[in-house]
Design a protein around this motif. Structure first.
Motif, PDB file in Angstrom:
ATOM      1  N   VAL A  92       0.867  -1.187   0.000  1.00  0.00           N
ATOM      2  CA  VAL A  92       0.000   0.000   0.000  1.00  0.00           C
ATOM      3  C   VAL A  92       0.902   1.236   0.000  1.00  0.00           C
ATOM      4  CG1 VAL A  92      -1.803   1.234   1.248  1.00  0.00           C
ATOM      5  CG2 VAL A  92      -1.733  -1.269   1.306  1.00  0.00           C
ATOM      6  N   PRO A  93       0.919   2.004  -1.101  1.00  0.00           N
ATOM      7  CA  PRO A  93       1.834   3.151  -1.217  1.00  0.00           C
ATOM      8  C   PRO A  93       1.607   4.210  -0.124  1.00  0.00           C
ATOM      9  CG  PRO A  93       0.737   2.752  -3.321  1.00  0.00           C
ATOM     10  CD  PRO A  93       0.160   1.806  -2.333  1.00  0.00           C
ATOM     11  N   GLU A  94       0.350   4.445   0.247  1.00  0.00           N
ATOM     12  CA  GLU A  94       0.054   5.446   1.272  1.00  0.00           C
ATOM     13  C   GLU A  94       0.650   5.034   2.618  1.00  0.00           C
ATOM     14  OE1 GLU A  94      -2.487   4.065  -0.543  1.00  0.00           O
ATOM     15  OE2 GLU A  94      -2.889   5.721  -1.916  1.00  0.00           O
ATOM     16  N   ALA A  95       0.594   3.763   2.927  1.00  0.00           N
ATOM     17  CA  ALA A  95       1.145   3.264   4.190  1.00  0.00           C
ATOM     18  C   ALA A  95       2.663   3.376   4.180  1.00  0.00           C
ATOM     19  CB  ALA A  95       0.713   1.826   4.427  1.00  0.00           C
ATOM     20  N   VAL A  96       3.292   3.083   3.051  1.00  0.00           N
ATOM     21  CA  VAL A  96       4.743   3.193   2.940  1.00  0.00           C
ATOM     22  C   VAL A  96       5.163   4.659   3.094  1.00  0.00           C
ATOM     23  CG1 VAL A  96       6.702   2.902   1.365  1.00  0.00           C
ATOM     24  CG2 VAL A  96       4.950   1.123   1.521  1.00  0.00           C
ATOM     25  N   ALA A  97       4.458   5.561   2.431  1.00  0.00           N
ATOM     26  CA  ALA A  97       4.773   6.993   2.526  1.00  0.00           C
ATOM     27  C   ALA A  97       4.588   7.486   3.958  1.00  0.00           C
ATOM     28  CB  ALA A  97       3.898   7.795   1.564  1.00  0.00           C
ATOM     29  N   ALA A 154       4.784   5.682   6.702  1.00  0.00           N
ATOM     30  CA  ALA A 154       5.844   5.097   7.532  1.00  0.00           C
ATOM     31  C   ALA A 154       7.156   5.856   7.343  1.00  0.00           C
ATOM     32  CB  ALA A 154       6.025   3.630   7.187  1.00  0.00           C
ATOM     33  N   GLU A 155       7.474   6.227   6.097  1.00  0.00           N
ATOM     34  CA  GLU A 155       8.694   6.998   5.848  1.00  0.00           C
ATOM     35  C   GLU A 155       8.606   8.379   6.486  1.00  0.00           C
ATOM     36  OE1 GLU A 155       9.346   7.049   1.636  1.00  0.00           O
ATOM     37  OE2 GLU A 155       9.773   4.894   1.552  1.00  0.00           O
ATOM     38  N   GLU A 156       7.467   9.014   6.373  1.00  0.00           N
ATOM     39  CA  GLU A 156       7.255  10.327   6.990  1.00  0.00           C
ATOM     40  C   GLU A 156       7.410  10.242   8.502  1.00  0.00           C
ATOM     41  OE1 GLU A 156       6.570  14.320   7.504  1.00  0.00           O
ATOM     42  OE2 GLU A 156       6.883  13.273   5.600  1.00  0.00           O
ATOM     43  N   LEU A 157       6.862   9.194   9.098  1.00  0.00           N
ATOM     44  CA  LEU A 157       6.980   9.015  10.549  1.00  0.00           C
ATOM     45  C   LEU A 157       8.438   8.773  10.955  1.00  0.00           C
ATOM     46  CD1 LEU A 157       3.810   6.891  11.358  1.00  0.00           C
ATOM     47  CD2 LEU A 157       4.215   9.294  11.912  1.00  0.00           C
ATOM     48  N   ARG A 158       9.171   7.989  10.167  1.00  0.00           N
ATOM     49  CA  ARG A 158      10.586   7.760  10.446  1.00  0.00           C
ATOM     50  C   ARG A 158      11.382   9.061  10.341  1.00  0.00           C
ATOM     51  NH1 ARG A 158      11.177   3.805   6.591  1.00  0.00           N
ATOM     52  NH2 ARG A 158       9.777   2.248   7.387  1.00  0.00           N
ATOM     53  N   ASP A 159      11.104   9.849   9.301  1.00  0.00           N
ATOM     54  CA  ASP A 159      11.793  11.137   9.127  1.00  0.00           C
ATOM     55  C   ASP A 159      11.500  12.075  10.308  1.00  0.00           C
ATOM     56  OD1 ASP A 159      12.862  10.272   6.762  1.00  0.00           O
ATOM     57  OD2 ASP A 159      11.405  11.324   5.480  1.00  0.00           O
ATOM     58  N   ARG A 160      10.249  12.121  10.708  1.00  0.00           N
ATOM     59  CA  ARG A 160       9.875  12.972  11.844  1.00  0.00           C
ATOM     60  C   ARG A 160      10.568  12.508  13.126  1.00  0.00           C
ATOM     61  NH1 ARG A 160       3.393  14.272  11.431  1.00  0.00           N
ATOM     62  NH2 ARG A 160       3.512  15.459   9.491  1.00  0.00           N
ATOM     63  N   ALA A 161      10.626  11.214  13.314  1.00  0.00           N
ATOM     64  CA  ALA A 161      11.294  10.678  14.504  1.00  0.00           C
ATOM     65  C   ALA A 161      12.776  11.064  14.506  1.00  0.00           C
ATOM     66  CB  ALA A 161      11.124   9.170  14.577  1.00  0.00           C
ATOM     67  N   LEU A 162      13.427  10.983  13.344  1.00  0.00           N
ATOM     68  CA  LEU A 162      14.828  11.374  13.248  1.00  0.00           C
ATOM     69  C   LEU A 162      15.010  12.870  13.525  1.00  0.00           C
ATOM     70  CD1 LEU A 162      16.069   9.319  10.149  1.00  0.00           C
ATOM     71  CD2 LEU A 162      16.747   9.029  12.533  1.00  0.00           C
TER      72      LEU A 162
END
Length: 180
Positions: A47-52, A54-62
């Motif tokens: 699911v592209p929306e879920a992948v995007a 998840a990446e956004e959440l990882r970037d925010r966490a960093l």
């Protein structure tokens, strides 16, 4: 009729744990495997929306981690600066105290010198004191005349020529106005 649900559930969970203990296995490993959170994208990789997301959440966490690290660094810098400022303030207060003590000592020495001069002029004959005072700067002569005994000051002024006596008297009056 009371349903024995709770004892049955307790038995249901206690039996496997007891069996694991009996076998000598480590329970923490077993419970950790059950309690471990699933991978963020487990089952949603297509699911592209879920992948995007998840990446956004990882970037925010960093970014949050970097921001928190920067905040910790700034806190340490501020604490160091505060310590340095407090030490400097203590040094400056000590210096101020020593300067004030030196100034007080110097002021006291000047007062003692002036008192000795005044005592000297008090002991002189009025004509001799007048001859010396007319050769001194007017403000200094007026200061001495202000401090000598009033009778001695009156005799000294009487021994000075009238024009010079007027200048000294004016200077004495101006001094009194400046220093109430």
């Amino acid at each position: 009729m009371v349903k024995p649900v709770l004892p049955v559930l307790g038995l249901f969970f206690a039996l496997p744990a007891g069996a694991l203990l009996w076998q000598g296995q480590d329970l923490t490993r077993s419970f950790a495997a059950i309690a471990a959170p699933p991978e963020l994208l487990e089952g949603c990789g297509d699911v592209p929306e879920a992948v995007a997301l998840a990446e956004e959440l990882r970037d925010r966490a960093l970014r949050i981690e970097r921001y928190m690290a920067a905040l910790d660094t700034r806190k340490a810098e501020i604490a160091l600066a505060e310590t340095t400022l407090r030490e400097r303030l203590t040094e400056l207060r000590a210096q101020k105290g020593s300067i004030t003590a030196r100034q007080d000592g110097a002021t006291e020495a000047v007062r003692n010198d002036i008192d000795r001069l005044v005592a000297l002029y008090d002991q002189m004959k009025p004509a001799e004191a007048a001859a010396i005072l007319i050769n001194l700067p007017t403000d200094f002569a007026a200061e001495i005349l202000m401090r000598v005994q009033p009778e001695a000051g009156a005799r000294i002024i009487a021994a000075v020529e009238p024009r010079q006596a007027a200048l000294l008297t004016a200077q004495m009056g101006a001094r009194s106005v400046r220093n109430p």
